[in-house]
Design an enzyme around this catalytic site. Structure first.
Site, PDB file in Angstrom:
ATOM      1  N   LYS A 185       0.802  -1.220   0.000  1.00  0.00           N
ATOM      2  CA  LYS A 185       0.000   0.000   0.000  1.00  0.00           C
ATOM      3  C   LYS A 185       0.841   1.279   0.000  1.00  0.00           C
ATOM      4  CE  LYS A 185      -4.443  -1.193   0.147  1.00  0.00           C
ATOM      5  NZ  LYS A 185      -5.454  -0.626  -0.756  1.00  0.00           N
ATOM      6  N   SER A 197       1.137  -9.791  -0.449  1.00  0.00           N
ATOM      7  CA  SER A 197       0.832  -8.365  -0.478  1.00  0.00           C
ATOM      8  C   SER A 197       0.937  -7.672   0.878  1.00  0.00           C
ATOM      9  CB  SER A 197      -0.574  -8.135  -1.051  1.00  0.00           C
ATOM     10  OG  SER A 197      -1.551  -8.832  -0.289  1.00  0.00           O
TER      11      SER A 197
END
Length: 519
Positions: A64, A317
């Site tokens: 992110k 991720s």
């Protein structure tokens, strides 16, 4: 400026514009080129060359940071001075906070009141101003937009903005540079930022590579949008993979994903748990559930399409995991791999029935056994069995039990059984019994249970039996027997013959409170 700054309907970019913006994204002022790591164990098992893109190695332990920094770095001086705001309960919050710290921008993050302390502390450690509001993300987002309008903050969207998409797209550029021979790339999908960003660059530079989106089946907002032809809002989403628990795919992310993804598949929570275990076994990294999503999809897709000899990459991720989640993961990983089956079996309440049942299971390892005497006719048993050949083996076990006259129900896919029932087996007997309770430590080798039953179970009636294999070199067992005082000397002699570590638990307060008839 205010309208453009607060808009949640971003202006679409052309493919060429995305390519340009990805190539010039300034994210390496704060992010790293994350390694693409080989996964030898799962590669051998699946007969494909599988690699893992380690976005958990970023400074905020998730991808992110890329999108947040890319957007915030491009703000005007006036926007930077006014500050930014975001709504998030996790990785996006930390990405915005760290980007703000690096760029000297005041960053306010609205987080639900239910956000775990570890995540709130993570945001504050990067200098983020935390506002706790609401009981979920949607309520936090409404508050964030309200504060943005009130104070002139720029709202940093979690996924549905071209600058966010381009920042995440740098992952795709790195993948192509790190392995130019990829056949498949599997991408996690929540709001669609990483899927859109990676797909738009990969399909322009190497269109032969198949790009597959992977969603959690209980929050499959992209699949719902694909079916409807436009973004739709799901009524509810599951929260286990909270990093992808999104009710509605972004408008721009949907447009890009619809154009560039080759396929979208969904996976269960159990499959995600199994993928978390695979990641740990190959890399010793502990992924958060959404971080293992794309690997779970790779495994399912490979099995469905019988793929062999392919070069494949998936994305780890994120790794911002609440530690207590591992208890759930450990329980569910074996089910996700079809390495364990759960069965409900009815047996007659007679001497030797328990032993006869176990003989039908043969030399298979029993992972769990829950039984409590109820009446003099029938007994319902909850049993887990280790599998080496998946569903085919489980079907064979069920067939053998049915041929042996045992009614049986497969509970392996029964969510109620997996979440609640397996922990609720028990209760009090319907009659007063001369019952004594013992705990044992079973050595974990084939035949240990049958040896126990042959030594003790054919001499005295077993009234309670609870066993669970937790992967150690011994298993903990709780067992109740109907014993008269005159039997104790002989019973103790058989315990010594058995040779397992044991302890008399008859006076245990929890036994007296929950299981004993004469409490």
């Amino acid at each position: 400026m205010t309208q453009a700054r607060q808009s949640h309907v971003p202006v679409p970019l052309s493919n060429a514009e995305y390519l340009r913006d990805i190539l010039r994204a300034p994210i390496y002022e704060v992010a790293i080129v994350s390694p693409l790591q080989n996964m030898p164990r799962i590669s051998k098992r699946l007969d494909n060359h599988i690699q893992l893109k380690r976005e958990d190695r970023q400074p905020v332990h998730s991808f992110k940071l890329r999108g947040a920094y890319n957007m915030m770095a491009q703000l005007s001086d006036a926007q930077k001075k006014a500050g930014v705001i975001a709504a998030s309960a996790g990785n996006h919050a930390q990405g915005v906070a760290m980007s703000g710290h690096k760029l000297g921008i005041n960053a306010t993050i609205v987080m639900p009141r239910t956000t775990p302390d570890i995540k709130v502390a993570g945001v504050r450690s990067f200098g983020g101003n935390v506002v706790l509001h609401g009981n979920n993300f949607d309520e936090a987002k409404i508050k964030a937009i309200e504060l943005a309008n009130e104070h002139g903050y720029t709202f940093v969207a979690p996924f549905d903005h071209p600058a966010i998409i381009a920042g995440q797209g740098t992952i795709g550029l790195e993948l192509l540079q790190q392995n130019g021979h990829l056949d498949y790339i599997f991408l996690p999908v929540g709001g669609g930022g990483i899927a859109a960003g990676v797909a738009v660059i990969v399909k322009q530079l190497m269109p032969h590579i198949k790009v597959i989106g992977v969603e959690a089946e209980d929050s499959a907002c992209l699949k719902a949008a694909m079916d409807a032809g436009e973004p739709v809002t799901l009524d509810n989403v599951g929260t286990f993979a909270d990093g992808v628990a999104v009710k509605r795919i972004g408008d721009e992310t949907f447009r890009v994903c619809q154009q560039h993804l080759d396929d979208v598949i969904t996976v269960s929570s159990d499959e995600i748990c199994a993928a978390m275990k695979d990641i740990f076994e190959d890399t010793r990294a502990i992924s958060e559930p959404s971080g293992a999503l794309s690997l779970a999809g790779l495994k399912r897709y490979t099995e469905q399409h019988q793929l062999k000899g392919k070069n494949m990459a998936s994305i780890l991720s994120g790794a911002n995991l609440n530690f207590h989640t591992l208890r759930y993961v450990s329980e569910r990983a074996e089910l996700g791999e079809k390495r364990e089956g759960l069965l409900a079996v009815t047996i007659p309440e007679r001497t030797g029935a328990f032993l006869d049942f176990c003989k039908i299971l043969g030399g298979r390892a029993v992972t769990e056994f829950n039984y409590r005497y109820s009446d003099d006719a029938l007994a319902n048993i909850f049993v887990g069995v280790r599998l080496t050949n998946g569903q085919e083996e489980l079907d064979s076990i069920i067939s053998d039990l049915q041929k042996g006259g045992y009614p049986v129900q497969d509970l392996s896919d029964d969510e109620m059984a997996k979440v609640h029932i397996r922990y609720m087996i028990g209760g009090r007997p319907t009659k007063v019994m001369n019952e004594r309770l013992y705990s044992f430590e079973f050595p974990e080798y084939p035949g240990a249970l049958l040896r126990f039953l042959n030594t003790l179970g054919t001499h005295w009636n077993i009234s309670i039996f609870n066993y669970r294999n937790h992967g150690a070199d011994y298993g903990r067992v709780l067992c109740g027997f109907e014993l008269e005082d005159k039997d104790l000397l002989s019973f103790t002699a058989h315990l010594k013959e058995l040779g397992y570590a044991w302890k008399d638990e008859t006076e245990s307060p929890s036994y007296r409170f929950f299981l004993s008839k004469d409490s």
